[in-house]
Write a protein that holds these residues in place. Structure first.
Motif, PDB file in Angstrom:
ATOM      1  N   GLN A   6      22.814  45.662  38.414  1.00 18.66           N
ATOM      2  CA  GLN A   6      23.023  44.238  37.995  1.00 18.66           C
ATOM      3  C   GLN A   6      23.570  44.068  36.644  1.00 18.66           C
ATOM      4  O   GLN A   6      24.432  43.204  36.365  1.00 18.66           O
ATOM      5  CB  GLN A   6      21.870  43.391  38.347  1.00 18.66           C
ATOM      6  N   GLU A   7      22.968  44.923  35.636  1.00 19.92           N
ATOM      7  CA  GLU A   7      23.347  44.634  34.277  1.00 19.92           C
ATOM      8  C   GLU A   7      24.873  45.289  34.024  1.00 19.92           C
ATOM      9  O   GLU A   7      25.690  44.392  33.428  1.00 19.92           O
ATOM     10  CB  GLU A   7      22.633  45.275  33.572  1.00 19.92           C
ATOM     11  N   VAL A   8      25.191  46.262  34.898  1.00 19.44           N
ATOM     12  CA  VAL A   8      26.547  46.623  34.707  1.00 19.44           C
ATOM     13  C   VAL A   8      27.339  45.597  35.142  1.00 19.44           C
ATOM     14  O   VAL A   8      28.624  45.417  34.593  1.00 19.44           O
ATOM     15  CB  VAL A   8      26.544  48.208  35.482  1.00 19.44           C
ATOM     16  N   VAL A   9      27.131  45.060  36.391  1.00 16.29           N
ATOM     17  CA  VAL A   9      28.098  44.200  36.778  1.00 16.29           C
ATOM     18  C   VAL A   9      28.222  42.796  35.875  1.00 16.29           C
ATOM     19  O   VAL A   9      29.451  42.324  35.827  1.00 16.29           O
ATOM     20  CB  VAL A   9      27.578  43.475  38.209  1.00 16.29           C
ATOM     21  N   ARG A  10      27.206  42.484  35.244  1.00 20.70           N
ATOM     22  CA  ARG A  10      27.027  41.512  34.055  1.00 20.70           C
ATOM     23  C   ARG A  10      28.034  41.585  33.295  1.00 20.70           C
ATOM     24  O   ARG A  10      28.925  40.999  32.876  1.00 20.70           O
ATOM     25  CB  ARG A  10      25.837  41.171  33.758  1.00 20.70           C
ATOM     26  N   VAL A  11      28.042  42.810  32.747  1.00 24.66           N
ATOM     27  CA  VAL A  11      28.875  43.433  31.369  1.00 24.66           C
ATOM     28  C   VAL A  11      30.419  43.330  32.064  1.00 24.66           C
ATOM     29  O   VAL A  11      31.271  42.948  31.167  1.00 24.66           O
ATOM     30  CB  VAL A  11      28.362  44.711  31.071  1.00 24.66           C
ATOM     31  N   LEU A  12      30.691  43.896  33.213  1.00 29.07           N
ATOM     32  CA  LEU A  12      32.137  44.112  33.802  1.00 29.07           C
ATOM     33  C   LEU A  12      32.579  42.782  33.983  1.00 29.07           C
ATOM     34  O   LEU A  12      33.884  42.465  33.771  1.00 29.07           O
ATOM     35  CB  LEU A  12      31.827  44.856  35.036  1.00 29.07           C
ATOM     36  N   GLU A  13      31.540  41.878  34.424  1.00 33.09           N
ATOM     37  CA  GLU A  13      31.992  40.192  34.652  1.00 33.09           C
ATOM     38  C   GLU A  13      32.582  39.919  33.385  1.00 33.09           C
ATOM     39  O   GLU A  13      33.563  39.222  33.272  1.00 33.09           O
ATOM     40  CB  GLU A  13      31.230  39.594  35.149  1.00 33.09           C
ATOM     41  N   ALA A  14      31.960  39.933  32.230  1.00 31.54           N
ATOM     42  CA  ALA A  14      32.221  39.441  30.987  1.00 31.54           C
ATOM     43  C   ALA A  14      33.290  40.111  30.286  1.00 31.54           C
ATOM     44  O   ALA A  14      34.248  39.365  29.635  1.00 31.54           O
ATOM     45  CB  ALA A  14      30.663  39.739  29.863  1.00 31.54           C
ATOM     46  N   ARG A  15      33.647  41.237  30.726  1.00 37.68           N
ATOM     47  CA  ARG A  15      34.992  41.759  30.365  1.00 37.68           C
ATOM     48  C   ARG A  15      35.965  41.628  31.320  1.00 37.68           C
ATOM     49  O   ARG A  15      37.255  42.357  31.092  1.00 37.68           O
ATOM     50  CB  ARG A  15      34.719  43.524  30.482  1.00 37.68           C
ATOM     51  N   GLY A  16      35.963  40.751  32.214  1.00 37.70           N
ATOM     52  CA  GLY A  16      37.040  40.485  33.133  1.00 37.70           C
ATOM     53  C   GLY A  16      37.432  41.484  34.161  1.00 37.70           C
ATOM     54  O   GLY A  16      38.535  41.399  34.664  1.00 37.70           O
ATOM     55  N   ALA A  17      36.449  42.493  34.527  1.00 41.45           N
ATOM     56  CA  ALA A  17      36.885  43.477  35.316  1.00 41.45           C
ATOM     57  C   ALA A  17      36.936  42.830  36.831  1.00 41.45           C
ATOM     58  O   ALA A  17      37.843  43.579  37.615  1.00 41.45           O
ATOM     59  CB  ALA A  17      35.546  44.410  35.735  1.00 41.45           C
ATOM     60  N   PHE A  18      36.489  41.625  37.234  1.00 44.37           N
ATOM     61  CA  PHE A  18      36.898  41.250  38.653  1.00 44.37           C
ATOM     62  C   PHE A  18      37.998  40.370  38.638  1.00 44.37           C
ATOM     63  O   PHE A  18      38.344  39.692  39.730  1.00 44.37           O
ATOM     64  CB  PHE A  18      35.458  40.436  39.229  1.00 44.37           C
ATOM     65  N   SER A  19      38.679  40.304  37.602  1.00 49.29           N
ATOM     66  CA  SER A  19      40.016  39.536  37.751  1.00 49.29           C
ATOM     67  C   SER A  19      41.193  40.495  37.977  1.00 49.29           C
ATOM     68  O   SER A  19      42.206  40.214  38.404  1.00 49.29           O
ATOM     69  CB  SER A  19      40.405  38.697  36.240  1.00 49.29           C
ATOM     70  N   VAL A  20      40.618  41.892  38.083  1.00 57.73           N
ATOM     71  CA  VAL A  20      41.952  42.916  38.480  1.00 57.73           C
ATOM     72  C   VAL A  20      41.816  43.075  40.023  1.00 57.73           C
ATOM     73  O   VAL A  20      40.698  42.935  40.625  1.00 57.73           O
ATOM     74  CB  VAL A  20      41.240  44.256  37.925  1.00 57.73           C
ATOM     75  N   ARG A  21      43.043  43.175  40.493  1.00 55.65           N
ATOM     76  CA  ARG A  21      43.171  43.511  41.729  1.00 55.65           C
ATOM     77  C   ARG A  21      42.281  44.418  42.334  1.00 55.65           C
ATOM     78  O   ARG A  21      42.238  45.877  41.745  1.00 55.65           O
ATOM     79  CB  ARG A  21      44.513  43.678  42.338  1.00 55.65           C
ATOM     80  N   HIS A  22      41.580  44.412  43.372  1.00 56.04           N
ATOM     81  CA  HIS A  22      40.503  45.425  44.020  1.00 56.04           C
ATOM     82  C   HIS A  22      39.369  45.634  42.761  1.00 56.04           C
ATOM     83  O   HIS A  22      38.761  46.783  43.242  1.00 56.04           O
ATOM     84  CB  HIS A  22      41.457  46.650  44.396  1.00 56.04           C
ATOM     85  N   GLY A  23      39.064  44.610  41.920  1.00 59.74           N
ATOM     86  CA  GLY A  23      38.322  44.996  41.046  1.00 59.74           C
ATOM     87  C   GLY A  23      36.728  45.436  41.745  1.00 59.74           C
ATOM     88  O   GLY A  23      36.080  46.063  41.306  1.00 59.74           O
ATOM     89  N   VAL A  24      36.553  44.328  42.690  1.00 62.81           N
ATOM     90  CA  VAL A  24      35.249  44.240  43.443  1.00 62.81           C
ATOM     91  C   VAL A  24      34.991  45.510  44.000  1.00 62.81           C
ATOM     92  O   VAL A  24      33.956  46.381  43.895  1.00 62.81           O
ATOM     93  CB  VAL A  24      34.970  42.983  44.147  1.00 62.81           C
ATOM     94  N   GLU A  25      36.030  46.092  44.622  1.00 61.88           N
ATOM     95  CA  GLU A  25      35.954  47.306  45.549  1.00 61.88           C
ATOM     96  C   GLU A  25      35.915  48.557  44.666  1.00 61.88           C
ATOM     97  O   GLU A  25      34.970  49.328  44.828  1.00 61.88           O
ATOM     98  CB  GLU A  25      37.292  47.458  46.398  1.00 61.88           C
ATOM     99  N   THR A  26      36.535  48.370  43.495  1.00 61.25           N
ATOM    100  CA  THR A  26      36.359  49.714  42.549  1.00 61.25           C
ATOM    101  C   THR A  26      34.976  49.798  41.842  1.00 61.25           C
ATOM    102  O   THR A  26      34.368  50.744  41.882  1.00 61.25           O
ATOM    103  CB  THR A  26      37.300  49.406  41.407  1.00 61.25           C
TER     104      THR A  26
END
Length: 112
Positions: free
Chosen positions: A61-81
């Motif tokens: 959950q903490e990894v997901v929080r950090v990745l969201e703050a870094r914009g990882a989920f704005s990348v195409r297929h970010g959630v899948e990756t």
């Protein structure tokens, strides 16, 4: 983040040229966003000292929080990756994101 340093003569139109006293000294080729996500995930694995899929739920959950703050989920297929790296389903990643959003809303309501 995976950038590549080049000679100025090798620079393409979308590379960044760095100059010193009016003279181009090097060019930097920035990676595609999807490549950056792979680099971020690899760095997080190094930081945790194990594959992200082996982390406990709280750490994921903490990894997901950090990745969201870094914009990882704005990348195409970010959630899948990210789901693949964490060894969870896309649904689980969305649940982690929704949980974080709900916690932030609660914190905002408490401070009013």
């Amino acid at each position: 983040m995976g950038a590549q340093v080049l000679e100025p003569a090798q620079a393409a139109a979308d590379d960044v040229l760095l100059s010193w006293e009016g003279e181009d000294v090097l060019a930097v080729r920035l990676p595609q966003l999807s490549d950056s996500l792979d680099h971020i995930l690899a760095a997080m694995e190094r930081r945790h000292g194990m594959p992200l899929s082996e982390l406990d739920r709280k750490a994921k959950q903490e990894v997901v929080r950090v990745l969201e703050a870094r914009g990882a989920f704005s990348v195409r297929h970010g959630v899948e990756t990210v789901a693949g790296a964490l060894g969870v389903s896309r649904f689980t990643v969305y649940n982690y994101l929704n949980r974080e959003t709900a916690l932030n809303r609660e914190k905002g309501a408490e401070s009013v």
